[in-house]
Design an enzyme around this catalytic site. Structure first.
Site, PDB file in Angstrom:
ATOM      1  N   SER A 163       0.851  -1.198   0.000  1.00 29.89           N
ATOM      2  CA  SER A 163       0.000   0.000   0.000  1.00 29.89           C
ATOM      3  C   SER A 163       0.883   1.242   0.000  1.00 29.89           C
ATOM      4  O   SER A 163       2.077   1.153   0.336  1.00 29.89           O
ATOM      5  CB  SER A 163      -0.860  -0.002   1.269  1.00 29.89           C
ATOM      6  N   TYR A 201      -2.874  -0.160  10.830  1.00 31.51           N
ATOM      7  CA  TYR A 201      -2.925  -0.615   9.432  1.00 31.51           C
ATOM      8  C   TYR A 201      -1.580  -0.357   8.747  1.00 31.51           C
ATOM      9  O   TYR A 201      -1.022  -1.241   8.099  1.00 31.51           O
ATOM     10  CB  TYR A 201      -4.052   0.113   8.698  1.00 31.51           C
TER      11      TYR A 201
HETATM   12  P1  NAD Z   1     -12.140  -5.457  -0.030  1.00 32.58           P
HETATM   13  O1  NAD Z   1     -12.635  -5.330   1.357  1.00 32.58           O
HETATM   14  O2  NAD Z   1     -13.014  -5.076  -1.165  1.00 32.58           O
HETATM   15  O3  NAD Z   1     -11.609  -6.941  -0.282  1.00 32.58           O
HETATM   16  C1  NAD Z   1     -10.867  -7.620   0.694  1.00 32.58           C
HETATM   17  C2  NAD Z   1     -11.115  -9.110   0.541  1.00 32.58           C
HETATM   18  O4  NAD Z   1     -10.352  -9.782   1.548  1.00 32.58           O
HETATM   19  C3  NAD Z   1     -12.588  -9.470   0.789  1.00 32.58           C
HETATM   20  O5  NAD Z   1     -13.029 -10.371  -0.200  1.00 32.58           O
HETATM   21  C4  NAD Z   1     -12.564 -10.104   2.174  1.00 32.58           C
HETATM   22  O6  NAD Z   1     -13.601 -11.060   2.376  1.00 32.58           O
HETATM   23  C5  NAD Z   1     -11.183 -10.758   2.173  1.00 32.58           C
HETATM   24  N1  NAD Z   1     -10.700 -11.055   3.531  1.00 32.58           N
HETATM   25  C6  NAD Z   1     -10.744 -10.268   4.634  1.00 32.58           C
HETATM   26  N2  NAD Z   1     -10.243 -10.919   5.701  1.00 32.58           N
HETATM   27  C7  NAD Z   1      -9.856 -12.146   5.249  1.00 32.58           C
HETATM   28  C8  NAD Z   1      -9.269 -13.291   5.857  1.00 32.58           C
HETATM   29  N3  NAD Z   1      -8.986 -13.309   7.164  1.00 32.58           N
HETATM   30  N4  NAD Z   1      -8.995 -14.367   5.088  1.00 32.58           N
HETATM   31  C9  NAD Z   1      -9.293 -14.361   3.772  1.00 32.58           C
HETATM   32  N5  NAD Z   1      -9.879 -13.340   3.144  1.00 32.58           N
HETATM   33  C10 NAD Z   1     -10.144 -12.242   3.866  1.00 32.58           C
HETATM   34  O7  NAD Z   1     -10.792  -4.580  -0.055  1.00 32.58           O
HETATM   35  P2  NAD Z   1      -9.782  -4.212  -1.255  1.00 32.58           P
HETATM   36  O8  NAD Z   1      -9.778  -2.745  -1.363  1.00 32.58           O
HETATM   37  O9  NAD Z   1     -10.054  -5.053  -2.436  1.00 32.58           O
HETATM   38  O10 NAD Z   1      -8.406  -4.635  -0.558  1.00 32.58           O
HETATM   39  C11 NAD Z   1      -7.604  -5.692  -1.047  1.00 32.58           C
HETATM   40  C12 NAD Z   1      -6.177  -5.453  -0.584  1.00 32.58           C
HETATM   41  O11 NAD Z   1      -5.702  -4.211  -1.128  1.00 32.58           O
HETATM   42  C13 NAD Z   1      -6.003  -5.354   0.934  1.00 32.58           C
HETATM   43  O12 NAD Z   1      -4.816  -6.018   1.321  1.00 32.58           O
HETATM   44  C14 NAD Z   1      -5.852  -3.864   1.159  1.00 32.58           C
HETATM   45  O13 NAD Z   1      -5.089  -3.578   2.318  1.00 32.58           O
HETATM   46  C15 NAD Z   1      -5.126  -3.445  -0.095  1.00 32.58           C
HETATM   47  N6  NAD Z   1      -5.251  -2.017  -0.394  1.00 32.58           N
HETATM   48  C16 NAD Z   1      -6.450  -1.462  -0.687  1.00 32.58           C
HETATM   49  C17 NAD Z   1      -6.525  -0.095  -0.956  1.00 32.58           C
HETATM   50  C18 NAD Z   1      -7.805   0.592  -1.312  1.00 32.58           C
HETATM   51  O14 NAD Z   1      -7.806   1.843  -1.427  1.00 32.58           O
HETATM   52  N7  NAD Z   1      -8.910  -0.105  -1.510  1.00 32.58           N
HETATM   53  C19 NAD Z   1      -5.349   0.673  -0.937  1.00 32.58           C
HETATM   54  C20 NAD Z   1      -4.147   0.065  -0.617  1.00 32.58           C
HETATM   55  C21 NAD Z   1      -4.093  -1.301  -0.368  1.00 32.58           C
END
Ligand code: NAD
Length: 260
Positions: free
Chosen positions: A149, A162
């Site tokens: 991230s 986080y």
């Molecule tokens: P999201 O919430 O849409 O998707 C996250 C997925 O992870 C979901 O399907 C959820 O069910 C699954 N999950 C959560 N806990 C879990 C567990 N214990 N075991 C297995 N699956 C689990 O979020 P996203 O935005 O798609 O995030 C995905 C990744 O990208 C994350 O690691 C997040 O930190 C990272 N990220 C997101 C952003 C953003 O702006 N959305 C920015 C930087 C990094």
């Protein structure tokens, strides 16, 4: 958009957290590029779509299976890698699952701290370990892609718990890349910026608006929030032969956010 179809034909790709958001987009793109995809998620029903990811991929003529997985449990991760053996073994592991808990240094309980670190950092560590063991066993020159991230590099208010997990992801990536280079296994990470998903409830609605204003700490130079597909393209690149000499890297996909 590059055509990676010949790169992933016959490959098996595990994507954690692929029921919703970024992981779902990555899984769909790998399936479109010919891979068999295992959807490793704690939830089976998407937050942001009507049809579960594996079912969607199969409807499009691809091959995918949902495997209920809690990435904070190393046994669950080993089980999904074992499942991948039924399809030939893991060629690409995408350690994407993550969760967000906001709050200041004084708000966060021990349980919350442990929970976020177990999913976001421990899950990535054991995802690397399990996938690498399988790749080494089979003599495969595989690729691992972790989800870091902008928070791997900068602190944001009320996100210390986080941000510290994402800093860990950066160093797990670099450490694993160093150790696994001997086995021709590449390990990289992606550093998304503000991506419009339901990661934080309602964020997908707010993100496009906020990205172009100073509603956040600072506006996004690209003038828009990113999409899950922006991240999926980077994942396919890092896993492809085009990135054969790229390892230990965190590829920022943030619309230039870290540059200002
Ligand atoms: P999201 O919430 O849409 O998707 C996250 C997925 O992870 C979901 O399907 C959820 O069910 C699954 N999950 C959560 N806990 C879990 C567990 N214990 N075991 C297995 N699956 C689990 O979020 P996203 O935005 O798609 O995030 C995905 C990744 O990208 C994350 O690691 C997040 O930190 C990272 N990220 C997101 C952003 C953003 O702006 N959305 C920015 C930087 C990094």
């Amino acid at each position: 958009m590059p055509d990676y179809s010949s790169d992933f034909d016959g490959d098996t790709v595990v994507v954690t957290g692929a029921t919703s958001g970024i992981g779902r987009a990555i899984a769909i793109r790998f399936a479109e590029a010919g891979a068999t995809v295992l959807i490793a998620d704690i939830e089976s029903e998407p937050k942001d779509a009507d049809v579960p990811t594996a079912e969607y991929i199969r409807d499009q003529g691809g091959t995918a299976e949902f495997v209920q997985t809690d990435v904070s449990d190393a046994d669950d991760i080993r089980a999904v890698v074992e499942k991948a053996r039924e399809y030939g073994g893991v060629d690409v592991m995408v350690n994407n699952a993550g969760l967000f808990i906001g709050g200041s240094l004084f708000d966060i309980s021990e349980e919350e701290f442990e929970q976020i670190h177990e999913v976001n950092a421990k899950g990535v560590f054991f995802g690397c370990q399990a996938a690498a063991e399988d790749m080494i066993d089979r003599g495969v020159e595989g690729s691992i892609v972790n989800m870091a991230s902008i928070s791997s590099f900068v602190a944001q208010r009320d996100q210390i718990q986080y941000d510290s997990t994402k800093a860990a992801v950066k160093m797990i990536t670099r450490g694993a890349a160093l150790e696994l280079a001997d086995h021709d296994i590449r390990v990289n990470a992606i550093g998304p910026g503000q991506i419009a998903t339901e990661f934080i409830d309602g964020w997908s609605e707010e993100a496009p608006e906020k990205a172009s204003t100073d509603g956040l700490i600072k506006p996004v130079p690209a003038g828009r929030a990113g999409t899950p597909d922006d991240i999926a393209g980077a994942a396919l690149y890092l896993a492809s032969d085009d990135a054969d000499y790229v390892t230990g890297e965190v590829l920022m996909v943030d619309g230039g956010w870290l540059t200002i």
